[in-house]
Write an enzyme that holds these catalytic residues in place. Sequence first.
Site, mmCIF file in Angstrom:
data_model
loop_
_atom_site.group_PDB
_atom_site.id
_atom_site.type_symbol
_atom_site.label_atom_id
_atom_site.label_comp_id
_atom_site.label_asym_id
_atom_site.label_seq_id
_atom_site.Cartn_x
_atom_site.Cartn_y
_atom_site.Cartn_z
ATOM 1 N N SER B 108 -0.947 -8.321 2.247
ATOM 2 C CA SER B 108 -2.383 -8.129 2.096
ATOM 3 C C SER B 108 -3.125 -8.958 3.146
ATOM 4 C CB SER B 108 -2.800 -8.497 0.666
ATOM 5 O OG SER B 108 -4.053 -7.936 0.361
ATOM 6 N N GLU B 198 -0.599 -0.100 4.130
ATOM 7 C CA GLU B 198 -0.925 0.022 2.697
ATOM 8 C C GLU B 198 -2.344 -0.490 2.533
ATOM 9 O OE1 GLU B 198 -1.437 -2.615 0.159
ATOM 10 O OE2 GLU B 198 -1.545 -4.086 1.754
ATOM 11 N N HIS B 265 0.055 -3.036 -3.112
ATOM 12 C CA HIS B 265 -0.646 -3.527 -4.297
ATOM 13 C C HIS B 265 -0.280 -2.769 -5.575
ATOM 14 C CE1 HIS B 265 -3.032 -5.324 -1.059
ATOM 15 N NE2 HIS B 265 -3.480 -6.182 -1.952
#
Lengths: 292, 292
Positions: B108, B198, B265
């Site tokens: 992330s 992602e 996630h």
Amino acid sequence: MTVPPPLKPGDTVAVVAPAGPFDRLLVLRGMAWLRGRYRVRFRQDLFDRAGFLAGSDQRRRDELAWALTDPDISGVFAARGGHGCLRIVADIPWDTVQQRPPWFVGFSDNTAIHLELNQRGVVSVHGPHVGALGRQDDVTRASVVDTLERSMPAGYDVNGLRPGRATGALVGGNLAVLAACALAGRLRFSQPCVLLLEDVAEAPYRIDRALTALRLGGHLTNVVGIVLGDWTHCRGKYGRTALDVLREHASRLDVPAAHGLRVGHGAVNLPVQLGRTVTLDADAGRLRLQQS
Amino acid sequence: MTVPPPLKPGDTVAVVAPAGPFDRLLVLRGMAWLRGRYRVRFRQDLFDRAGFLAGSDQRRRDELAWALTDPDISGVFAARGGHGCLRIVADIPWDTVQQRPPWFVGFSDNTAIHLELNQRGVVSVHGPHVGALGRQDDVTRASVVDTLERSMPAGYDVNGLRPGRATGALVGGNLAVLAACALAGRLRFSQPCVLLLEDVAEAPYRIDRALTALRLGGHLTNVVGIVLGDWTHCRGKYGRTALDVLREHASRLDVPAAHGLRVGHGAVNLPVQLGRTVTLDADAGRLRLQQS
């Protein structure tokens, strides 16, 4: 600096949809209001939809190129923002547009179009979309007419966020779109700028991420002042607000900053001429148009 | 390519918080699990908070620089993502890190750290944060241990999205963070890349905006393939999905693409070594590690 001639009642204007699909009823209402004052033209495929886009890239590009270059058209109104302008701005004949630019009116995703115009010295109007003009709001409507037919007001009251005074071209608009344009290599301000910023539904950490990236990438070196519009639905869960973040970045850039310009995604979205030379006086709480 | 030596039980690892503040209970649980296998070190100010950041820039930078350069530390685990890495990555002594890199584990917002490492040829682990390791999930925990102590699996099953086959360094991570890093001038892949992507809570039009800007800005010229992790809470209201958008961009780049890597996630976030040379075979539905 190229300022399109003041609009006159009866002039021909175009409604375009270079970004996302829109609420047809609202836009038809906005067009009906425009028709009360101007001759309104639009392409039959204005109402096309392709997912989150108002029709194909080619449709939106052809429409925008037509509206910005047709010599009969004196004003171009964007139906809505959303997303899509960045996909087509590289393919608009800006050199032709620059020779005889009409007024362009829009904001949010249309920041990508303002940047192209303002970087070529063309003045444009950061203001409500046709959809918003479809709502009953006589003050906003009257302001739009004033801005296009007369001039920008001599100044606006703002609230100081970081002290100082700076003069430059008023440019900018939506922060997220500005960042995307910079990433795409389409942000190239070479002169001192007073940066107008607003956004909607961006948490403070996202605002910080965009400003950090813009600064580290050297995209803000010509920014001499920052003036903030509305930060609508931009609250975060960690206590720090959008204004806290923006104050910090004004400090890092060592420029004056002010907030409270009623511009953006809030209830009031006053039209403002971008590309004009302005003086931001954060001490006096005033954004002044430099008379040309 | 620099691959840190395999971790061994009893090795010293550090827990750091270079981005946002975190759930203390979860991170303490994750640290307790790590302690069952490794010697865990952390700074007392790990638990600091400053709005959406896990303490000041200086604190987070000092902590990350310490963990990545201390010769006793063989692995560095990020407590959480959020936002903050981009604010400090320019001030980490990467030349020193490169000489004797530990394993770095995170994803992330920590994509910003992976980029710095992978661009210097250092292999790192895109994988769960310490907070996630604090949850009861033996499969993920075992995968993390395997990846750090043995190697990356020989391959992963994926679902073809656009046909073809391509070989390059597996790089990337979170799309929004990747875009911010590129905007900040910190994305400089000079070799063929298979791009892992992602994201979470980004509507399809935002995914399109980021990919459009990255492509127009010339940041994807070395991308030879795209492999997609989870797109969590990324639905939009206009029918087009994240995968529709990603397929279109793979077509524009004319590269093979696949999806279905259980990374990101979602409920499962398998650890994957970034910086390794991989072959994406979208026809066979397989992402293969090239054995060194």
